[in-house]
Design a protein around this motif. Structure first.
Motif, PDB file in Angstrom:
ATOM      1  N   GLU A   1       0.831  -1.197   0.000  1.00 37.23           N
ATOM      2  CA  GLU A   1       0.000   0.000   0.000  1.00 37.23           C
ATOM      3  C   GLU A   1       0.878   1.264   0.000  1.00 37.23           C
ATOM      4  O   GLU A   1       2.036   1.187   0.429  1.00 37.23           O
ATOM      5  N   PRO A   2       0.344   2.402  -0.433  1.00 36.37           N
ATOM      6  CA  PRO A   2      -1.012   2.601  -0.975  1.00 36.37           C
ATOM      7  C   PRO A   2      -1.071   2.137  -2.430  1.00 36.37           C
ATOM      8  O   PRO A   2      -0.417   2.724  -3.291  1.00 36.37           O
ATOM      9  N   LEU A   3      -1.844   1.107  -2.666  1.00 37.01           N
ATOM     10  CA  LEU A   3      -1.784   0.380  -3.919  1.00 37.01           C
ATOM     11  C   LEU A   3      -2.162   1.238  -5.120  1.00 37.01           C
ATOM     12  O   LEU A   3      -1.432   1.299  -6.114  1.00 37.01           O
ATOM     13  N   ALA A   4      -3.333   1.878  -5.047  1.00 36.00           N
ATOM     14  CA  ALA A   4      -3.774   2.678  -6.200  1.00 36.00           C
ATOM     15  C   ALA A   4      -2.797   3.810  -6.475  1.00 36.00           C
ATOM     16  O   ALA A   4      -2.431   4.083  -7.625  1.00 36.00           O
ATOM     17  N   LEU A   5      -2.322   4.442  -5.406  1.00 39.43           N
ATOM     18  CA  LEU A   5      -1.382   5.560  -5.579  1.00 39.43           C
ATOM     19  C   LEU A   5      -0.075   5.095  -6.223  1.00 39.43           C
ATOM     20  O   LEU A   5       0.508   5.797  -7.042  1.00 39.43           O
ATOM     21  N   ARG A   6       0.374   3.905  -5.821  1.00 45.64           N
ATOM     22  CA  ARG A   6       1.612   3.389  -6.420  1.00 45.64           C
ATOM     23  C   ARG A   6       1.455   3.265  -7.935  1.00 45.64           C
ATOM     24  O   ARG A   6       2.311   3.702  -8.697  1.00 45.64           O
ATOM     25  N   TRP A   7       0.367   2.632  -8.348  1.00 45.17           N
ATOM     26  CA  TRP A   7       0.161   2.443  -9.791  1.00 45.17           C
ATOM     27  C   TRP A   7      -0.006   3.786 -10.493  1.00 45.17           C
ATOM     28  O   TRP A   7       0.545   4.023 -11.565  1.00 45.17           O
ATOM     29  N   GLN A   8      -0.793   4.665  -9.873  1.00 41.99           N
ATOM     30  CA  GLN A   8      -1.030   5.974 -10.496  1.00 41.99           C
ATOM     31  C   GLN A   8       0.272   6.755 -10.643  1.00 41.99           C
ATOM     32  O   GLN A   8       0.510   7.404 -11.660  1.00 41.99           O
ATOM     33  N   SER A   9       1.121   6.653  -9.621  1.00 40.07           N
ATOM     34  CA  SER A   9       2.380   7.413  -9.690  1.00 40.07           C
ATOM     35  C   SER A   9       3.302   6.859 -10.784  1.00 40.07           C
ATOM     36  O   SER A   9       4.211   7.544 -11.233  1.00 40.07           O
ATOM     37  N   PHE A  10       3.062   5.615 -11.188  1.00 39.47           N
ATOM     38  CA  PHE A  10       3.831   5.039 -12.301  1.00 39.47           C
ATOM     39  C   PHE A  10       3.183   5.346 -13.657  1.00 39.47           C
ATOM     40  O   PHE A  10       3.667   4.881 -14.685  1.00 39.47           O
ATOM     41  N   GLY A  11       2.066   6.068 -13.653  1.00 38.91           N
ATOM     42  CA  GLY A  11       1.435   6.456 -14.912  1.00 38.91           C
ATOM     43  C   GLY A  11       0.311   5.541 -15.360  1.00 38.91           C
ATOM     44  O   GLY A  11      -0.106   5.589 -16.519  1.00 38.91           O
ATOM     45  N   TRP A  12      -0.179   4.727 -14.448  1.00 37.91           N
ATOM     46  CA  TRP A  12      -1.264   3.807 -14.779  1.00 37.91           C
ATOM     47  C   TRP A  12      -2.606   4.346 -14.315  1.00 37.91           C
ATOM     48  O   TRP A  12      -2.698   5.095 -13.347  1.00 37.91           O
ATOM     49  N   HIS A  13      -3.669   3.934 -15.020  1.00 32.52           N
ATOM     50  CA  HIS A  13      -5.019   4.236 -14.582  1.00 32.52           C
ATOM     51  C   HIS A  13      -5.486   3.080 -13.700  1.00 32.52           C
ATOM     52  O   HIS A  13      -5.557   1.937 -14.157  1.00 32.52           O
ATOM     53  N   ALA A  14      -5.753   3.356 -12.437  1.00 37.16           N
ATOM     54  CA  ALA A  14      -6.125   2.308 -11.488  1.00 37.16           C
ATOM     55  C   ALA A  14      -7.620   2.344 -11.210  1.00 37.16           C
ATOM     56  O   ALA A  14      -8.178   3.410 -10.947  1.00 37.16           O
ATOM     57  N   VAL A  15      -8.250   1.175 -11.281  1.00 36.28           N
ATOM     58  CA  VAL A  15      -9.695   1.082 -11.062  1.00 36.28           C
ATOM     59  C   VAL A  15      -9.954   0.043  -9.971  1.00 36.28           C
ATOM     60  O   VAL A  15      -9.547  -1.118 -10.112  1.00 36.28           O
ATOM     61  N   PRO A  16     -10.619   0.433  -8.894  1.00 38.21           N
ATOM     62  CA  PRO A  16     -10.927  -0.563  -7.864  1.00 38.21           C
ATOM     63  C   PRO A  16     -12.112  -1.428  -8.278  1.00 38.21           C
ATOM     64  O   PRO A  16     -12.977  -1.000  -9.055  1.00 38.21           O
ATOM     65  N   ALA A  17     -12.147  -2.649  -7.763  1.00 39.59           N
ATOM     66  CA  ALA A  17     -13.279  -3.528  -8.071  1.00 39.59           C
ATOM     67  C   ALA A  17     -13.459  -4.546  -6.954  1.00 39.59           C
ATOM     68  O   ALA A  17     -12.518  -4.845  -6.210  1.00 39.59           O
ATOM     69  N   ASP A  18     -14.669  -5.051  -6.846  1.00 41.52           N
ATOM     70  CA  ASP A  18     -14.932  -6.219  -6.007  1.00 41.52           C
ATOM     71  C   ASP A  18     -14.624  -7.441  -6.878  1.00 41.52           C
ATOM     72  O   ASP A  18     -15.338  -7.731  -7.835  1.00 41.52           O
ATOM     73  N   GLY A  19     -13.562  -8.141  -6.546  1.00 37.83           N
ATOM     74  CA  GLY A  19     -13.084  -9.232  -7.389  1.00 37.83           C
ATOM     75  C   GLY A  19     -13.955 -10.469  -7.379  1.00 37.83           C
ATOM     76  O   GLY A  19     -13.644 -11.443  -8.070  1.00 37.83           O
TER      77      GLY A  19
END
Lengths: 277, 315
Positions: free
Chosen positions: A196-214
């Protein structure tokens, strides 16, 4: 090419069927990884039955979408979904992990050519998926590449090398899915090495992060819709439950790897059959 | 004799491979100006990728690009392409038998002043142990160009090892690697000198010196460590009765290992290494380092003498 989204059957019923397959495969093999296989079931059913542009009768055609199981230890789930999707006869599933089987303990494309890649050394499959996305794009193909990772797997440094490269190259045809079940072999991810923070990590690498109920097909479907329209590499952060579907396997690292005994097997069967109804 | 860096030949070969086959792409990890492959970028800009300083990703992505139908050439300093990315080469490339062609640049002692961190003295061993991997070690720029084209013709993974500093041009530009994995440079029945890579001129110098002493040394240039030209080498060794292996690589597992494996399986004559002996390199000019590690013509002559003595052929 046949569109996976057409001809869809009841996905919840399929997920139950797949969980039973996983259970019987691991029981027959005497070993395997039930926890991370069960957590990935809905994600794989959604991809192979509702999402990917694939044709099991012509598994090698150039313009198909590709799938790489970077968390290769969850291959019982992948084998079951691909067999139920029509890639090979489900009767083969019980050969998992046995000498001479095409269904190796981690995915092996040379033995099972309908796989888009071998995988299993954590972190590497994601880099391979990025290369696939880059290569298909260089060849002018509009295929999409999907790659499923575990959350513990994100501790591998090479994941972030590939994430950086994919973002820099603008590989919008690459969709990662993280099976966020929160547990790795030795314990809880947050205790061992938090990602963590998971979404922020991906976003800071330039990715679009989308949360979901898997475990929700509706949630996964809309997450993939959003991810694929983002115009950049995208990641679906799918919150899941390790061991989902069998109460004594849920949320414990004890069932990351292992094989249920006879009594446990009967109990697990009963729970899976009752659980989805 | 004119001097030329083998890396220049490698890039010549890359360009020719790309002209011949539209599936060829090149992936760099931030060393294109160092190797000289910016020429590739200029001629084939849409077929060149720089992934930055991330060798593991370079190899994983190369595997993915090969799965997509391309023939990726990748290059980095040998210590990183073969060493840092080794498990990616093993599992993502070799296990799927993918046509990924790996250029190991600045290999051996040729990295000179850069010192131990940048001197790959273990790459031959760790590449040749991988199932299905072809390992080529050209002796000069002409052979490096030919090796790149040979890599293209190889169906599976291939590793090509080449150096940085200028070395004597022994083979002509535009030459092809002949059949069998080796070139018999000199014939002789007293001792067999087996060379791979940049040490060939020193071996030829040693041959000339021994000839003046009345000793006939055979010299064979092994450019294919894997597959190893075992039959040829055994027949030469059988005639000579003893052999030495000369290579700027660790004794363990490199050319000496490959030679020893070949000899014990059919021609068990005494064999000695003229290689780096279980130590790391240091900074220095390559020619000084070759002498420091006992890889010059003097050491080759001395080892040839010792090998003959062990074989009961002392002169």
């Amino acid at each position: 090419m046949q569109d996976s989204r057409s001809g869809c059957l009841d996905p919840a019923e399929m997920a139950r069927r797949v969980r039973l397959d996983i259970l019987e495969m691991i029981a027959a093999a005497g070993s395997g990884h039930p926890g991370g296989s069960f957590s990935a079931v809905e994600i794989l059913v959604e991809l192979f039955f509702n999402r990917m542009r694939i044709d099991p009768s012509d598994p090698e055609r150039d313009d198909r979408d590709r799938f790489v199981l970077s968390k290769g230890h969850a291959c019982p789930a992948l084998y079951s979904v691909m067999a139920r999707r029509g890639y090979f006869d489900p009767s083969e599933l019980v050969t998992l992990r046995k000498t001479g089987s095409r269904l190796q303990g981690h995915p092996d494309r040379l033995r099972l050519p309908c796989l888009d890649s071998s995988s299993g050394s954590l972190g590497q499959g994601f880099g391979v998926a990025a290369g696939l996305a880059r290569g298909l794009s260089m060849l002018g193909l509009d295929s999409r590449v999907y790659c499923l990772l575990g959350d513990g797997e994100l501790q591998e440094g090479c994941v972030w090398e590939a994430a950086a490269c994919a973002a820099h190259a603008g590989l919008s045809n690459l969709t990662a899915i993280v099976d966020c079940n929160g547990i790795q072999l030795d314990g809880r991810v947050e205790d061992i090495q938090s990602v963590e923070p998971l979404a922020l990590r991906w976003q800071s690498f330039g990715w679009h992060a989308v949360p979901a109920d898997g475990h929700s097909f509706r949630s996964l479907g809309s997450a993939f819709d959003e991810a694929e329209s983002s115009g950049v590499p995208s990641v679906v952060l799918a919150r899941t439950v390790k061991g989902r579907g069998v109460s004594f396997m849920e949320n414990t690292c004890a069932w990351h790897g292992g094989c249920p005994g006879a009594d446990q097997l009967a109990e697990a069967r009963r729970e899976i059959l009752e659980g989805g109804r | 004799m004119s001097l030329r860096p083998s890396r220049e030949g490698w890039v010549d070969g890359l360009l020719e491979a790309a002209r011949r086959d539209s599936r060829v792409v090149l992936i760099d990890a931030d060393i294109s100006r160092s190797v000289g492959s910016s020429r590739f970028r200029d001629e084939f800009p849409s077929r060149w990728v720089n992934v930055g300083i991330s060798e593991q990703d370079m190899l994983a992505e190369a595997a993915g690009m090969a799965l997509a139908g391309l023939v990726p050439f990748v290059e980095s300093y040998a210590v990183f392409a073969a060493g840092r990315a080794w498990e990616h080469v093993r599992t993502s490339v070799c296990h799927m038998r993918l046509p990924v062609k790996i250029g190991g640049a600045h290999a051996g002692l040729s990295a000179g002043p850069d010192g131990a961190t940048h001197q790959a003295l273990e790459d031959i061993e760790i590449m040749r142990v991988l199932p299905g991997m072809t390992v080529l070690v050209p002796a000069d720029a002409g052979q490096a160009e030919a090796a790149a084209l040979s890599a293209l013709e190889t169906s599976g993974p291939c590793y090509v090892r080449f150096g940085r500093n200028p070395v004597p041009e022994i083979f002509p530009r535009g030459c092809r690697l002949g059949p069998g994995g080796a070139d018999v440079m000199e014939e002789g029945g007293d001792v067999l000198i087996v060379s791979s890579g940049a040490c060939l001129q020193a071996c030829l110098d040693a041959h000339a010196r021994r000839r003046r002493e009345g000793i006939a040394a055979a010299v064979v240039n092994v450019w294919s460590i894997k597959p190893f030209p075992a039959e040829l080498v055994r027949s030469l060794a059988a005639e000579a009765g003893c052999a030495i292996a000369v290579c700027d690589h660790q004794c363990a597992g490199g050319l000496f290992g490959a030679l020893a494996e070949a000899l014990v399986q059919g021609c068990p004559v005494p064999a000695l290494p003229v290689c780096v002996n279980d130590s790391f390199g240091t900074s220095g000019e390559p020619e000084d380092l070759f002498a420091l590690h006992g890889l010059g013509a003097d050491s080759i002559v001395e080892s040839a003498r010792e090998a003959m003595k062990r074989a009961g052929r002392s002169h």
